[in-house]
Design a protein around this motif. Structure first.
Motif, PDB file in Angstrom:
ATOM      1  N   GLU A  13       0.858  -1.183   0.000  1.00 53.09           N
ATOM      2  CA  GLU A  13       0.000   0.000   0.000  1.00 53.09           C
ATOM      3  C   GLU A  13       0.894   1.232   0.000  1.00 53.09           C
ATOM      4  O   GLU A  13       1.770   1.369   0.854  1.00 53.09           O
ATOM      5  CB  GLU A  13      -0.874  -0.019   1.259  1.00 53.09           C
ATOM      6  CG  GLU A  13      -1.787   1.183   1.404  1.00 53.09           C
ATOM      7  CD  GLU A  13      -2.442   1.219   2.783  1.00 53.09           C
ATOM      8  OE1 GLU A  13      -3.482   0.579   2.974  1.00 53.09           O
ATOM      9  OE2 GLU A  13      -1.893   1.898   3.673  1.00 53.09           O
ATOM     10  N   TYR A  31      -6.855   1.270  -6.395  1.00 58.90           N
ATOM     11  CA  TYR A  31      -6.458   2.560  -5.842  1.00 58.90           C
ATOM     12  C   TYR A  31      -7.661   3.314  -5.310  1.00 58.90           C
ATOM     13  O   TYR A  31      -8.801   3.069  -5.717  1.00 58.90           O
ATOM     14  CB  TYR A  31      -5.683   3.405  -6.858  1.00 58.90           C
ATOM     15  CG  TYR A  31      -6.466   3.912  -8.047  1.00 58.90           C
ATOM     16  CD1 TYR A  31      -6.568   3.160  -9.205  1.00 58.90           C
ATOM     17  CD2 TYR A  31      -7.084   5.180  -8.018  1.00 58.90           C
ATOM     18  CE1 TYR A  31      -7.266   3.629 -10.305  1.00 58.90           C
ATOM     19  CE2 TYR A  31      -7.785   5.652  -9.119  1.00 58.90           C
ATOM     20  CZ  TYR A  31      -7.871   4.868 -10.249  1.00 58.90           C
ATOM     21  OH  TYR A  31      -8.569   5.337 -11.329  1.00 58.90           O
ATOM     22  N   GLU A  32      -7.412   4.220  -4.370  1.00 60.31           N
ATOM     23  CA  GLU A  32      -8.438   5.102  -3.819  1.00 60.31           C
ATOM     24  C   GLU A  32      -7.954   6.512  -4.056  1.00 60.31           C
ATOM     25  O   GLU A  32      -6.769   6.795  -3.884  1.00 60.31           O
ATOM     26  CB  GLU A  32      -8.591   4.877  -2.300  1.00 60.31           C
ATOM     27  CG  GLU A  32      -8.980   3.465  -1.905  1.00 60.31           C
ATOM     28  CD  GLU A  32      -8.668   3.179  -0.437  1.00 60.31           C
ATOM     29  OE1 GLU A  32      -8.401   4.118   0.323  1.00 60.31           O
ATOM     30  OE2 GLU A  32      -8.682   1.995  -0.077  1.00 60.31           O
ATOM     31  N   GLY A  33      -8.853   7.414  -4.425  1.00 57.48           N
ATOM     32  CA  GLY A  33      -8.466   8.798  -4.639  1.00 57.48           C
ATOM     33  C   GLY A  33      -8.227   9.083  -6.117  1.00 57.48           C
ATOM     34  O   GLY A  33      -8.696   8.356  -6.991  1.00 57.48           O
ATOM     35  N   GLY A  69      -3.884   9.899  -2.649  1.00 55.15           N
ATOM     36  CA  GLY A  69      -4.715   8.774  -2.239  1.00 55.15           C
ATOM     37  C   GLY A  69      -3.870   7.564  -1.928  1.00 55.15           C
ATOM     38  O   GLY A  69      -2.687   7.675  -1.615  1.00 55.15           O
ATOM     39  N   LYS A  70      -4.526   6.404  -2.013  1.00 50.43           N
ATOM     40  CA  LYS A  70      -3.805   5.156  -1.729  1.00 50.43           C
ATOM     41  C   LYS A  70      -3.805   4.299  -2.982  1.00 50.43           C
ATOM     42  O   LYS A  70      -4.826   4.178  -3.663  1.00 50.43           O
ATOM     43  CB  LYS A  70      -4.506   4.378  -0.607  1.00 50.43           C
ATOM     44  CG  LYS A  70      -4.256   4.917   0.780  1.00 50.43           C
ATOM     45  CD  LYS A  70      -4.994   4.047   1.779  1.00 50.43           C
ATOM     46  CE  LYS A  70      -5.074   4.606   3.129  1.00 50.43           C
ATOM     47  NZ  LYS A  70      -4.197   4.850   4.035  1.00 50.43           N
TER      48      LYS A  70
END
Lengths: 207, 253
Positions: A13, A31-33, A69-70
């Motif tokens: 991550e 992914y996030e963001g 984000g991640k």
């Protein structure tokens, strides 16, 4: 600096805040963001660096991930380890490189002749301040190299990376028995002397 | 992050005849030892590697290695040092024998001390280790120890200790269906589990070793299996395999 952490031992991550990370092309699993993925033109090493990679066969299909984000990276469910660098230079087999902080400088270094393992004459170097994520077939093992322990010998296919003030040589355990065709299968090893750390995987298959 | 990954090992803190993690093992070599060809991944110290056919090893081979079919699978390691072995990321377990015997699948035998004697079992593909000393075996997944009487799937069987005598056991319905031609033609009873190895309890120390998987070890004979299957592909399938391999070799996803 992008934060590297392990979601589990096979999933990396990376938290980005308007930052950039380089990763093996196709290794992103989620992914996030807001993220942007671009192929790294010429591997981010300029025309001369790209030429050296083409010639040296230390090819690294990299992509640049930028945003906030991640982002999660993985590769064939291989075990992932994070190696933090503090103004150090890591010599690593490009086949095991998963992701690294884009502030780190990469290049290729000549390592002398290397036999049948197919890993070529060159190795990749990663230098500076930041994190490198590597993947291995099984948990990574860290071995100390120091004059007090004598030389460390490693199977070329189990070798992943080293850092520190280390000399690498090719050790041929050849005797007349090998010459008449009865090889032990271990007749060629990597020999490390000096001061530093060698990283190996518990497997002799190329990951 | 696992603990072992953070440990920096050197000869003073490497385990002594113990696992480093599930997939690697550190052996204190003092003298001679048999190790499967190519499974050394690293070592400290003064070690030499010799093929079993080497002149000068005849006495050792005569005493400890009585398995002609497997001569090319093992080498002899000589000297003093810390030897790290790994086997393609397969699980590695160690076994200490004291005047005993243990039979393991030949493919899974990884290393053994020269105080032990290695002989071919009457069950094909298995080796019997006799005597006192340490040996290592790899397995696909962790090993489960079971006390007979027990029935075991042939692929999951890793070995057995002491006196249990394995024999094949067929399900009654399977025997019935092969007896009747019609049953054989329609494949009644083919559950895939109709044939097992049955172990009877005879001695007090009887033990059966079972690996937690029905697959073979990683990195063994996979290429042979794939190559054997290739002629069965039609042109389109072969094309798909080719482009998949091409992309893999040239590092594209």
């Amino acid at each position: 600096m992008p934060t590297f952490s392990l979601k589990n031992d096979r999933l990396l991550e990376v938290t980005l805040m308007n930052e950039k990370v380089s990763a093996l092309a196709g290794a992103m699993v989620a992914y996030e963001g807001q993220m942007k993925f671009e192929k790294l033109v010429l591997g981010g090493e300029g025309l001369f660096g790209a030429l050296r990679r083409a010639v040296s066969n230390e090819g690294m299909p990299l992509m640049s991930t930028s945003g906030s984000g991640k982002v999660y990276f993985a590769h064939d469910a291989q075990t992932i380890s994070i190696l933090p660098l503090q103004n150090e230079k890591l010599f690593i087999e490009s086949r095991n490189l998963l992701a690294f902080d884009q502030t780190l400088r990469t290049s290729t270094a000549f390592q002398g002749l290397r036999g049948g393992s197919g890993s070529g004459f060159f190795t990749t170097t990663v230098e500076g301040n930041g994190n490198v994520a590597v993947f291995s077939d099984g948990n990574l093992i860290r071995l100390e190299v120091s004059p007090q322990w004598g030389p460390l010998f490693v199977d070329p296919d189990a070798f992943i990376a080293y850092k520190g003030n280390i000399q690498q040589e090719f050790h041929f355990d050849v005797n007349w028995r090998t010459m008449i065709g009865q090889t032990s299968g271990e007749s060629y090893q990597l020999k490390f002397t000096g001061n530093g750390v060698v990283f190996i995987q518990p497997s002799e298959l190329k990951s | 992050m696992s603990n072992t990954a953070a440990t920096l090992y050197n000869p003073s803190n490497l385990p002594s005849n113990d696992n480093i993690n599930d997939y690697s093992y550190c052996v204190d070599v003092r003298g001679q030892m048999f190790v499967r060809n190519g499974k050394m991944i690293a070592y400290y110290g003064q070690l030499r590697f010799e093929a079993l056919g080497s002149v000068g090893l005849a006495g050792l081979i005569n005493r400890a290695f009585n398995s002609a079919s497997y001569v090319s699978d093992f080498i002899v390691i000589n000297g003093q040092g810390k030897l790290i072995v790994g086997d393609n990321g397969n699980n590695i377990a160690s076994y200490n024998l004291e005047n005993g015997n243990l039979t393991v699948k030949a493919d899974n035998l990884l290393a053994f001390e020269d105080t032990l004697r290695c002989q071919e079992s009457v069950v094909e593909g298995y080796l019997t280790i006799i005597g006192s000393g340490l040996f290592l075996a790899s397995s696909c997944g962790p090993v489960m120890f079971a006390v007979p009487p027990i029935c075991v799937d042939e692929q999951a069987l890793l070995g057995w200790a002491d006196t249990p005598c394995p024999s094949y056991r067929y399900d009654y319905s399977y025997v019935q269906s092969t007896l009747s031609h019609i049953g054989a033609m329609v494949g009644i009873g083919a559950s895939g589990e109709e044939k097992q190895l049955e172990f009877k309890k005879i001695g007090n120390d009887d033990m059966v070793l079972i690996q937690s998987s029905e697959s073979n070890l990683r990195g063994r004979d996979m290429l042979e299996k794939i190559l054997a299957m290739l002629p069965g592909l039609d042109h389109d399938d072969a094309q798909a395999v080719y482009s998949n391999l091409y992309n893999r070799i040239h590092g594209q996803q």
